[in-house]
Design an enzyme around this catalytic site. Structure first.
Site, PDB file in Angstrom:
ATOM      1  CB  SER A  10      26.400  -7.329  27.517  1.00 48.17           C
ATOM      2  OG  SER A  10      27.324  -6.559  28.222  1.00 48.17           O
ATOM      3  CG  HIS A  21      31.344  -9.189  26.727  1.00 48.31           C
ATOM      4  ND1 HIS A  21      30.972  -9.612  27.986  1.00 48.31           N
ATOM      5  CD2 HIS A  21      30.494  -8.177  26.418  1.00 48.31           C
ATOM      6  CE1 HIS A  21      29.954  -8.886  28.425  1.00 48.31           C
ATOM      7  NE2 HIS A  21      29.645  -7.998  27.486  1.00 48.31           N
TER       8      HIS A  21
END
Length: 353
Positions: free
Chosen positions: A173, A325
């Site tokens: 990320s 995610h």
């Protein structure tokens, strides 16, 4: 939007953040550096834990955790690994799942020298040469500064300490975001990276599907009024400016520098009235990129746009069905679908060289 309604949406946003980062909050609860939870995690697996202090050019002092290799002969031949955490994360992201499931442990078992940094403002890196973390000026940075100052300092320190000329980079990320910042702004660092594996590579966010984060992007000024200091301590410590900068990516649709929302200030910072985009043509490191089909933050359209901007590098894209995610770090399938590929890719590189 009325503030009461915004508060409800912020509650949803907080729930979403905790859902993504629940394992990391354990680290956030321990604010005493002497009781180092990350070293406890490492030593609980019967590994050695080292702590290193790195000072950035702008005065921040960062803690790097290291699992030194078992076999020094092997480590002299193989480049070390950096595992860089994402937003609201820390070095624990790559260690908490344990010996057979965490990337840090798996790489160590393969004989590699593993380094897991903590970026400025996180639990283990809340120190500065001249400022205390209780000072508002300590938090006057976005992820741009992490990419521009923290990451180059970390890379240089590891190479100097190990005697290697290059290293492998893995990130999740925001760790991918700061990687792109470093290479866009300081392209000479391409020569110091053998390869990079980017898990949920956040750069473009125009098509983000998460309603709370879209509200964040639209109402960031009102969010700051509601709880101006909370992000500095919960869960692992981030600046409001980091959050705001991501919000600007959502609103603008571009991968660009921080917008000071003043033509005069933008001109003073950039010699132009609008923030410039990062030059992704400067990225030349071979890449492996992974994204999940159930990721509400990073969707395929934005990954495709990123790839269109990466004109000067070779890359392999992996689409992981059903992954969200945080699954990149905590899914039971991550070792087989992601980490095994990282190890095999490095072995293939070593054979070719």
């Amino acid at each position: 939007m009325h503030l009461n309604m915004l508060s409800c949406h912020l509650s949803l946003l907080s729930t979403l953040l905790l859902t993504f980062t629940f394992p990391v909050r354990v680290c956030g609860l321990n604010t005493v550096i002497s009781k180092d939870l990350i070293c406890q995690i490492i030593t609980s697996n019967q590994y050695t834990c080292e702590r290193h202090l790195v000072r950035t050019a702008d005065g921040y002092e960062l803690t790097l955790h290291r699992i030194p290799p078992k076999n020094t002969t092997h480590s002299q031949l193989q480049p070390p690994f950096i595992l860089m955490h994402g937003l609201i994360g820390s070095a624990s992201d790559f260690l908490l799942p344990g010996r057979k499931r965490s990337l840090g442990c798996i790489l160590h078992e393969q004989g590699y020298d593993v380094w897991v940094p903590n970026s400025r403002g996180t639990t283990y890196s809340k120190r500065h040469l001249h400022m205390d973390s209780s000072n508002a000026s300590f938090w006057d940075y976005s992820w741009h500064e992490i990419g521009y100052y923290d990451l180059p300092a970390i890379v240089d320190y590891i190479l100097e300490t190990t005697g290697h000329q290059r290293l492998h980079y893995v990130a999740h990320s925001q760790g991918c975001t700061v990687f792109f910042v470093m290479l866009s702004e300081k392209p000479e660092y391409n020569e110091k990276i053998v390869s990079a594996t980017l898990l949920a590579p956040v750069a473009f966010l125009a098509n983000l599907r998460s309603p709370p984060f879209r509200i964040m992007a639209a109402k960031i000024e009102e969010i700051e009024k509601l709880f101006p200091r909370i992000l500095e301590t919960t869960p692992a410590g981030i600046s409001r400016k980091q959050f705001k900068h991501f919000g600007q990516l959502i609103s603008s649709g571009n991968f660009q520098k921080f917008d000071y929302q003043s033509k005069e200030e933008n001109f003073r910072q950039y010699n132009r009235h609008t923030p410039p985009e990062y030059n992704l043509r400067n990225v030349r490191v071979p890449l492996q990129l992974f994204f999940g089909t159930r990721d509400l933050l990073l969707v395929k359209e934005d990954v495709v746009r990123l790839l269109q901007k990466l004109k000067n590098t070779k890359y392999v894209l992996h689409e992981l069905r059903g992954f969200n995610h945080i699954d990149m770090l905590y899914s039971n399938m991550a070792p087989r679908l992601i980490y095994k590929r990282i190890v095999n890719d490095v072995k293939d590189f070593n054979l070719k060289n």
